[in-house]
Design a protein around this motif. Structure first.
Motif, PDB file in Angstrom:
ATOM      1  N   TYR A 149     120.734 -28.066  28.273  1.00 41.28           N
ATOM      2  CA  TYR A 149     120.796 -28.371  26.842  1.00 41.28           C
ATOM      3  C   TYR A 149     120.707 -27.074  26.036  1.00 41.28           C
ATOM      4  CZ  TYR A 149     119.760 -32.998  28.642  1.00 41.28           C
ATOM      5  OH  TYR A 149     119.817 -34.156  29.344  1.00 41.28           O
ATOM      6  N   ARG A 187     115.846 -31.567  26.110  1.00 39.05           N
ATOM      7  CA  ARG A 187     116.895 -32.231  25.332  1.00 39.05           C
ATOM      8  C   ARG A 187     116.667 -32.080  23.831  1.00 39.05           C
ATOM      9  NH1 ARG A 187     120.393 -36.524  26.535  1.00 39.05           N
ATOM     10  NH2 ARG A 187     119.404 -36.734  28.592  1.00 39.05           N
ATOM     11  N   GLN A 188     115.403 -32.147  23.399  1.00 41.11           N
ATOM     12  CA  GLN A 188     115.109 -32.025  21.977  1.00 41.11           C
ATOM     13  C   GLN A 188     115.010 -30.554  21.591  1.00 41.11           C
ATOM     14  OE1 GLN A 188     111.368 -33.645  20.728  1.00 41.11           O
ATOM     15  NE2 GLN A 188     111.824 -33.476  18.544  1.00 41.11           N
TER      16      GLN A 188
END
Length: 318
Positions: free
Chosen positions: A10, A215-216
């Motif tokens: 990511y 992911r964040q």
């Protein structure tokens, strides 16, 4: 090659954009409240374990015939180039060709295909992330001698160019090996970015493999706020002391001058970021103009880098 398995799943877009908008192509550095900082050859060597010693990478247009002979010995290379509408091939096509070469035990073809795919997924990634220019085949035409190239220098020059282009109003998407820039931020700015430490990491691996990108990600606004409030105690200028047994410091990393990949020339001026090498910062020289640069002179300076390591600047800083 050390690039295998160290690309982050990511991308922290907010984190990267906040740094990219502070990048000045004229100095190849990020202008921050704590002075200039940048990704150096030492960072590339430590983060990716790519060679920073060797020949600079020449690139030139590769015609259909040469592509056909280098990747696959039938007409499919020409068909792929025509389908891609340019001198590039799809990464998915390379994966299929690689499997075929392995099944047929055509190992040199397989090696070239694998290496082209690897750099297309990493240090020479384009905006689409799905194709790569066939001119990079020149680096792997002789698979037994491709180790003569300083791929770490090529990776850094390509990154400088892409980060510089990201500041243009006409650019709408980040390009290049974003893992390199993101891992550099993780190492030098421990309070920025939502990263996770890989518990199984060992110092014999590239330092970029020490981190995982969740992911964040961060928002551009919050990173801007943190960068505006940045102080010296929140920066690690020299993070690789524990890594030196695995990846020593190479003298070429304080080479001061032009680096390149093909015809793309970029400034590498470590004297602007001396704190990253453990020295006191002095006033750097003015930056030269790219129009005055000769490729042959650039290569000669690189090959004789001992004469271009900013001795005066370093001596003044000790």
């Amino acid at each position: 090659m050390s690039l295998v398995g160290i690309s982050y799943d990511y991308v922290d877009k907010g984190l990267l954009l906040a740094f990219e908008e502070r990048f000045h192509f004229e100095t190849s550095s990020f202008h921050l409240p704590v002075s200039e900082m940048t990704v150096t050859l030492d960072d590339v060597s430590s983060l990716l374990h790519l060679l920073v010693l060797g020949q600079l990478c020449d690139l030139e247009d590769v015609d259909f015939e040469e592509s056909r002979c280098t990747i696959v010995d039938d007409g499919r290379a020409s068909a792929e180039l025509h389908a891609a509408h340019g001198a590039k091939v799809r990464l998915s096509w390379l994966r299929d060709i690689y499997v075929e070469h392995c099944e047929q035990q055509q190992w040199e073809y397989a090696a070239r295909t694998y290496l082209l795919h690897l750099v297309g997924c990493s240090i020479f990634a384009d905006k689409t992330g799905t194709s790569i220019r066939v001119s990079y085949l020149l680096l792997f035409r002789d698979v037994h001698a491709c180790g003569r190239y300083a791929l770490g220098v090529a990776a850094l020059a390509y990154m400088y160019e892409q980060v510089g282009d990201a500041n243009l109003a006409s650019t709408r998407q980040m390009e290049g090996y974003l893992t390199l820039l993101q891992s550099w931020i993780y190492e030098h700015f421990p309070t920025l970015g939502r990263r996770r430490l890989v518990s199984s990491y060992m110092e014999d691996k590239p330092r970029a493999a020490k981190w995982e990108s969740p992911r964040q990600g961060s928002t551009l606004l919050e990173v801007r706020v943190h960068l505006d409030a940045l102080t010296y105690d929140l920066v690690i200028c020299y993070p690789y002391e524990s890594h030196r047994e695995t990846r020593p410091f190479y003298g070429v990393c304080i080479f001061s001058g032009w680096i390149r990949i093909g015809d793309t020339l970029c400034r590498h001026f470590p004297e602007r970021v001396l704190r990253q090498f453990g020295f006191q910062q002095s006033i750097p020289r003015d930056t030269p103009v790219v129009a005055n640069v000769d490729i042959l002179a650039t290569d000669d300076a690189w090959l004789h880098y001992h004469d271009h390591v900013g001795v005066c600047s370093l001596a003044d800083s000790i």
